[in-house]
Design an enzyme around this catalytic site. Structure first.
Site, short mmCIF file in Angstrom:
data_model
loop_
_atom_site.label_atom_id
_atom_site.label_comp_id
_atom_site.label_asym_id
_atom_site.label_seq_id
_atom_site.Cartn_x
_atom_site.Cartn_y
_atom_site.Cartn_z
N LYS A 38 -1.07 -0.30 10.00
CA LYS A 38 -1.87 0.42 11.00
C LYS A 38 -2.17 1.83 10.49
O LYS A 38 -1.54 2.31 9.54
CB LYS A 38 -1.10 0.48 12.32
N TYR A 258 -2.27 35.28 5.72
CA TYR A 258 -2.57 35.64 7.11
C TYR A 258 -1.35 36.21 7.82
O TYR A 258 -0.25 35.68 7.71
CB TYR A 258 -3.05 34.41 7.88
#
Ligand SMILES: *Cc1c(COP(=O)(O)O)cnc(C)c1O
Length: 363
Positions: A38, A258
């Site tokens: 899956k 950042y």
């Protein structure tokens, strides 16, 4: 064709997946196995993985009809199980045409199956809720659901199944509670049973029964937080790698990336790798998350950006632009990297984004 010319790629080791499938079978020698593919085979590419396993796999398991049809269209003829069954009565027609077995986990799906007029007998796996409390028939409702199904003229194989909530905790008694609830629901009924996911295949032999359902172990990641029984023999099937695109010398007090989450505390050499959260690397990776440069362990420093991330090269001698950076794979277990972002390898693998080329390798 690749979407990007960046040095980033996920190398997929098909032989490792075959090895891991055989290991699952060796753990439960008398059981048959549905290889769980899956979610695009947990990010490894469902078609290529299924084609590699098809000569040996007893069957495949997917989440929905769309995933199953993709396999059928690529020539996969093995049995395929829909793990959540169908989402509408129309899908039974599709499942019938493509010979897909389906889970039946609720009265509505049961009604749809009984009302269907399939061209060939439907293969149904009735799901019992033995304690996960997500989907499935309550143990007390199972016998009636089974009786209705088995009385139906267009029913073929019927399997009883359940799913464990805590099989990855080998010391925890809840799996025994679920085994007991499943056994009591079944009573004296003798039909094929399927209980075991990867963790149960490795840690709970009493759950092996007739069909096992290996997922994460096929991809070489341990389902356990700490190395567990048998998991040491798994071979990682995905190596996510990129390259150094910048190297700079920084001084004490210089912030990196950042928000300046990391600040150099001494003269440091800082590298930048061309991979970021838009590729599926977890943005929440903490300072210290392991990363490998030329096969040597280093650490992530500073916030992960969208397309780049920064790492400590201070103690890595002879690091050059273009050198190989491994995010996870054969040097670094995905499970270990995942832990530094409070997540699991399942999420790292399935989060690999479309712009990362999958490169298939044998061996
Ligand atoms: C996904 C899934 C599996 C595979 O689980 P792993 O932990 O990856 O081995 C097995 N059974 C069901 C019902 C599933 O949904």
């Amino acid at each position: 064709m690749t979407l990007s010319a960046r040095p980033l790629r996920a190398r997929i080791h098909l032989d490792a997946i075959l090895h891991n499938y055989r290991l699952a079978k060796a753990c439960a020698p008398s059981a048959r196995a549905l290889a769980v593919v899956k979610a695009n085979a947990y990010g490894h590419g469902a078609v290529r993985v299924a084609q590699a396993l098809a000569p040996e796999a007893d069957g495949f398991a997917v989440a929905c009809v769309g995933e199953a049809l993709e396999l059928r269209e690529s020539g996969i003829c093995n049995p395929i199980l829909l793990l959540e069954g169908v989402f509408s009565p129309d899908e039974i027609t599709l499942a019938d045409r493509a010979a897909l077995a389906m889970v039946v986990h609720c009265p509505q799906q049961l009604d749809w199956v009984l009302a269907a007029r399939p061209a060939r007998p439907l293969q149904c796996w009735i799901k019992i809720d033995s304690g996960m409390h997500r989907v499935g028939f309550a143990p007390g409702d199972f016998q009636q659901a089974y009786a209705r199904l088995s009385a139906c003229p267009h029913l073929g194989l019927v399997v009883a199944m359940t799913h464990f909530a805590r099989a990855d905790e080998p010391e925890h008694p809840y799996t025994l509670v679920q085994l007991d609830a499943f056994g009591r629901a079944l009573g004296s009924l003798e039909i094929p049973c399927s209980l075991a996911n990867s963790a149960a295949i490795l840690a709970w032999p009493q759950a092996h029964r007739d069909w096992i359902r290996p997922g994460i172990m096929l991809y070489g990641a341990s389902p356990f937080a700490d190395a567990g029984a048998g998991a040491a023999e798994l071979l990682p099937a995905m190596t996510l790698e990129s390259a150094l695109i910048s190297i700079r010398e920084l001084g004490p007090g210089d912030p990196v990336g950042y928000a300046g989450r990391f600040v150099c505390d001494r003269p440091m050499r800082v590298g930048v790798a061309a991979v970021g959260y838009a590729d599926g690397y977890p943005r929440h990776a903490k300072d210290g998350t392991p990363i490998a440069v030329n096969g040597r362990l280093s650490r992530v420093i500073g916030r992960v950006s969208m397309d780049m991330m920064t790492l400590d090269l201070t103690d890595i001698e002879h690091a050059h632009l273009g050198d190989r950076v491994e995010l996870w794979g054969r040097t670094l277990a995905a499970t270990d990297v995942a832990r530094w972002s409070d997540t699991i390898a399942y999420q790292l693998f399935t989060g690999i984004s479309r712009r990362v080329p999958l490169v298939y390798e044998h061996g």
